[in-house]
Design a protein around this motif. Structure first.
Motif, PDB file in Angstrom:
ATOM      1  N   GLU A 128      -5.567  -8.903   1.380  1.00 23.55           N
ATOM      2  CA  GLU A 128      -6.206  -7.668   0.914  1.00 23.55           C
ATOM      3  C   GLU A 128      -7.448  -7.330   1.729  1.00 23.55           C
ATOM      4  N   LYS A 129      -8.174  -8.366   2.087  1.00 21.15           N
ATOM      5  CA  LYS A 129      -9.437  -8.171   2.767  1.00 21.15           C
ATOM      6  C   LYS A 129      -9.227  -7.559   4.152  1.00 21.15           C
ATOM      7  N   PHE A 159      -6.633   8.900   5.658  1.00 18.61           N
ATOM      8  CA  PHE A 159      -5.565   9.435   4.811  1.00 18.61           C
ATOM      9  C   PHE A 159      -5.889  10.836   4.320  1.00 18.61           C
ATOM     10  N   PHE A 199      -4.141  13.453   1.445  1.00 16.04           N
ATOM     11  CA  PHE A 199      -3.110  13.471   0.406  1.00 16.04           C
ATOM     12  C   PHE A 199      -2.827  14.893  -0.059  1.00 16.04           C
ATOM     13  N   GLN A 200      -1.648  15.043  -0.661  1.00  8.51           N
ATOM     14  CA  GLN A 200      -1.277  16.338  -1.213  1.00  8.51           C
ATOM     15  C   GLN A 200      -2.291  16.795  -2.275  1.00  8.51           C
ATOM     16  N   ARG A 237      -7.470  -0.563   7.264  1.00 11.11           N
ATOM     17  CA  ARG A 237      -7.389   0.809   6.738  1.00 11.11           C
ATOM     18  C   ARG A 237      -8.666   1.552   7.070  1.00 11.11           C
ATOM     19  N   ASN A 238      -9.788   0.852   6.855  1.00  5.99           N
ATOM     20  CA  ASN A 238     -11.081   1.479   7.058  1.00  5.99           C
ATOM     21  C   ASN A 238     -11.314   1.825   8.530  1.00  5.99           C
ATOM     22  N   LEU A 279      -0.680   0.591   3.121  1.00 11.05           N
ATOM     23  CA  LEU A 279      -0.829   0.645   1.673  1.00 11.05           C
ATOM     24  C   LEU A 279       0.349  -0.072   1.031  1.00 11.05           C
ATOM     25  N   ASP A 280       1.384  -0.280   1.832  1.00 13.06           N
ATOM     26  CA  ASP A 280       2.589  -0.949   1.352  1.00 13.06           C
ATOM     27  C   ASP A 280       3.082  -1.852   2.481  1.00 13.06           C
ATOM     28  N   ALA A 319      -7.812  -4.032   3.967  1.00 11.78           N
ATOM     29  CA  ALA A 319      -8.870  -3.061   3.686  1.00 11.78           C
ATOM     30  C   ALA A 319      -9.654  -2.754   4.956  1.00 11.78           C
ATOM     31  N   LYS A 320      -9.900  -3.791   5.743  1.00 11.68           N
ATOM     32  CA  LYS A 320     -10.665  -3.610   6.973  1.00 11.68           C
ATOM     33  C   LYS A 320      -9.896  -2.724   7.965  1.00 11.68           C
TER      34      LYS A 320
END
Ligand SMILES: Nc1ncnc2c1ncn2[C@@H]1O[C@H](COP(=O)(O)OP(=O)(O)OP(=O)(O)O)[C@@H](O)[C@H]1O
Ligand SMILES: [Mg+2]
Lengths: 415, 244
Positions: free
Chosen positions: B85-86, B98, B100-101, B92-93, B65-66, B89-90
């Protein structure tokens, strides 16, 4: 473009965010609604002006015949020329692609018209359905001659308003009454008004076929009236109508064996020659009309762009989540655009329909001389909506692009 | 040195000399100052440290994400560097889930639709998405709640939905940033029990937390301070039942 999953995503987003959808819809819908009303008024204004300033249709071309004034092929001058219905049929068939309205006229005087104890002598004109438009006349009551009256030679009559006043006092009360002209009885089907004045109003219109059959002059048509399909540019319109009139005149001269230079036998009047001012006025109206259209369109683009930016800002977190879950930038762009275009088109259509309904309702009630028949050309309205949707997509592209660049870490930060 | 490299190849996550600083105006604020960190498949790691020590920053870099300024990062032997970005995204997917709190569920989507969202972005058919989403909802004990909106669920239930969603695309690594931060103790332990169960099935987990009792439920504890790792210990995993 067609992707069931994306549609499902959009319907879900729309149905779960009713208020947002509603607000977007209202702003776009009311924009289109206002556009339609404005365009309607603009066109009504145009119609009104056109109607106010011309006695006959401002593009009328009229042909009539009289005695020859030149010898030709051994025939004496002073011969009476009678244009007949065959001439008319040949002309209308040959020019059917360029003719807007068309009618032959056959006139007869000297007959007494009476209803109960009232009577008078009026000009009788046997004619065809388009005559109403060609004379720039308007109906006060009832209806005008139609194709069926003409084809079946029905005994029906449309009276000028002074005629109806003479016979019935209240013109409207004449509709449906039986009057006699000469020895024949006719049913009154309509009453008309013509700003041409007495000359054009003190007459009775009958089906052309009825009058010519009754008086044994089956083939006679003493005048032909035409308008050509309208052209906005005055010079072009003038050139086209002149060319048409000259060709028709030559044809008629040939058929009736008239010397080509005979000035009296076949004559015509082209009203376009004298209507330059009206053309200019209408051109001005059209400019005004388009100005309104384009300004509304720009307002629409800015509006859609703004709403979409608000939507995107409001959905920043959601977009961040989607990206963290693996949504590609183009999926985000497609989602935002697709939803916006969908809402814009649907609400644009609703605004369009409402605009039409309101125009239809108030249109008939407007009693100003300068606004007549405020209607919007449907294809212009549809293309405006399509243009608005395209512009919406263009305007929405930047917010959508902005959305696709949202950084998930920033969107997801807990604050 | 050779041994180290072999270890790196076997690692699910291999980070070397990672630096990250944030630009604040004209000043540069260094947050990570040279992190070396490896995680093998099947590990369950907790990251602790005081507020501002860089825990979330490290987790975000691991989660793509960073991006780091310096150093190398391999995820399942693939170098993560200058991704567009592409591709990001791939990855990450495909590789990452993830948690999150604040759960970060989409509030207008039902539980099952939230869980199936990663699959939607994989292009899985609707029917199969639904089946798989229901499978994971059942796994987190919420099969009966599939048609409910997040607003109708308790905090613990929301976090379970988020866990099901993180699992839906069957990622290699689950990343959780203070997953129990918004939950009371009892609910927290329930969530940790679920995460342990997921780890028992072989999934790699990295959990950022403030709470020592939560950290104690992992298998390895990493301590961050001022952008550096100051402690890294294998611990005896505590099972939450013991606390209740
Ligand atoms: N996008 C950013 N821009 C500028 N500074 C940032 C940004 N993100 C984090 N920081 C700063 O970097 C430092 C480390 O932040 P980080 O969120 O990693 O800390 P953390 O260990 O997760 O703390 P916490 O326990 O409070 O969550 C903090 O000083 C924070 O203010
Ligand atoms: Mg943090």
């Amino acid at each position: 473009m067609f992707n069931i999953d994306r549609w499902q995503e959009i319907f879900e987003a729309i149905s779960k965010n009713k208020l947002r959808t509603f607000l977007t819809g209202v702003s776009v819908g009311s924009g289109i609604f206002i556009l339609i009303i404005l365009l309607g008024i603009a066109s009504g204004f145009k119609n009104g002006t056109e109607h106010q300033f011309s006695r006959d249709a401002s593009t009328l071309i009229e042909f009539w015949s009289n005695r020859t004034s030149k010898e030709y092929n051994g025939m004496n001058s002073g011969r009476r020329i009678k244009m007949d219905i065959y001439d008319y049929d040949i002309i209308t068939k040959q020019y059917k692609d360029v003719l807007e309205y068309e009618a032959a006229g056959f006139s007869k005087g000297n007959l007494t018209t009476s209803y109960e104890s009232e009577s008078g002598t009026y000009r009788l004109v046997g004619t065809m359905p388009d005559r109403l438009f060609l004379e720039n006349a308007t109906l006060v009551a009832g209806r005008f001659l139609n194709q069926r009256d003409y084809e079946a030679s029905l005994k029906v009559a449309v009276l000028g308003i002074p005629v109806a006043e003479d016979l019935f006092k209240e013109p409207e009360s004449g509709i449906g009454k039986i009057i006699s002209i000469g020895k024949i009885q006719y049913k009154v089907i309509g009453v008309f008004q013509d700003i041409g004045g007495e000359r054009d109003e003190a007459r009775i219109y009958l089906p052309h076929t009825t009058l010519t059959t009754l008086y044994n002059t089956t083939n006679s048509g003493s005048s032909f009236l035409f308008t050509l399909n309208p052209i906005a540019n005055y010079d072009l319109a003038l050139a086209q109508t002149e060319a048409f009139a000259k060709q028709v005149k030559e044809k008629l001269q040939k058929r009736h064996k008239v010397h080509p230079d005979d000035l009296t036998a076949i004559r015509y009047n082209n009203a376009v020659e004298n209507s330059k001012d009206i053309y200019m006025l209408i051109l001005g109206m059209n400019l005004f009309f388009w100005m309104i259209g384009i300004l509304t369109l720009i307002a629409g683009i800015v509006g859609v762009g703004n709403i979409m930016l608000i939507i995107v800002k409001e959905r920043t977190k959601e977009i961040g989540i989607r990206k963290a879950l693996g949504a590609q930038p183009k999926a985000i762009v497609a989602m935002v655009l697709h939803e916006a275009i969908f809402i814009t088109s649907i609400s644009g259509m609703i605004g369009l329909l409402l605009g039409f309904v309101v125009l239809e309702i108030i249109g008939g009630q407007i009693q100003t001389e300068f606004i007549l028949n405020p209607k919007v050309n449907f294809s212009i309205a549809i293309s405006t909506v399509i243009l608005l949707v395209i512009s919406g997509a263009v305007a929405g592209y930047f917010p959508a692009k902005y959305a696709s660049k949202i950084k998930p870490i920033i969107a997801l930060r807990d604050e | 040195m050779l041994k180290y490299t072999n270890e790196q190849i076997a690692a699910m996550i291999a980070i070397q000399n990672l630096h990250k600083s944030y630009q604040i105006g004209s000043n540069s604020l260094p947050v990570l100052k040279g992190i070396d960190f490896n995680v093998k498949e099947g590990e369950m790691v907790s990251i602790m440290g005081s507020s501002g020590s860089g825990k979330s920053t490290l987790l975000n870099i691991i989660g793509i994400l960073d991006e780091a300024d310096e150093g190398s990062y391999h995820l399942d032997n693939i170098e993560v560097k200058n991704l567009n970005e592409k591709i990001a995204a791939k990855y990450r997917n495909k590789f990452l889930g993830f948690i999150f709190q604040s759960f970060n569920l989409i509030n207008y989507k039902t539980a099952v639709d939230n869980v199936s969202l990663p699959l939607y972005y994989q292009g899985v058919s609707r029917k199969e998405r639904e089946e798989r989403a229901l499978f994971y909802l059942e796994k987190v004990g919420l099969a009966d709640w599939s048609k409910h909106l997040p607003s109708e669920l308790s905090g613990g239930q929301k976090q379970r939905v988020a866990i099901a969603r993180a699992l839906a695309s069957d990622p290699k690594v689950l990343l959780a940033d203070e997953p129990t931060g918004a939950l009371d103790t009892k609910t927290s332990y329930g969530v940790m029990e679920l995460l342990q169960q997921i780890n028992d099935e072989g999934k790699t987990l990295i959990i950022v937390t403030h709470e020592p009792d939560i950290a104690a439920m992992t298998k390895r504890n990493v301590e961050l301070k001022d952008g550096l790792i100051i402690g890294d210990t294998i611990i005896n995993q505590v099972r939450p039942q013991l606390h209740v």
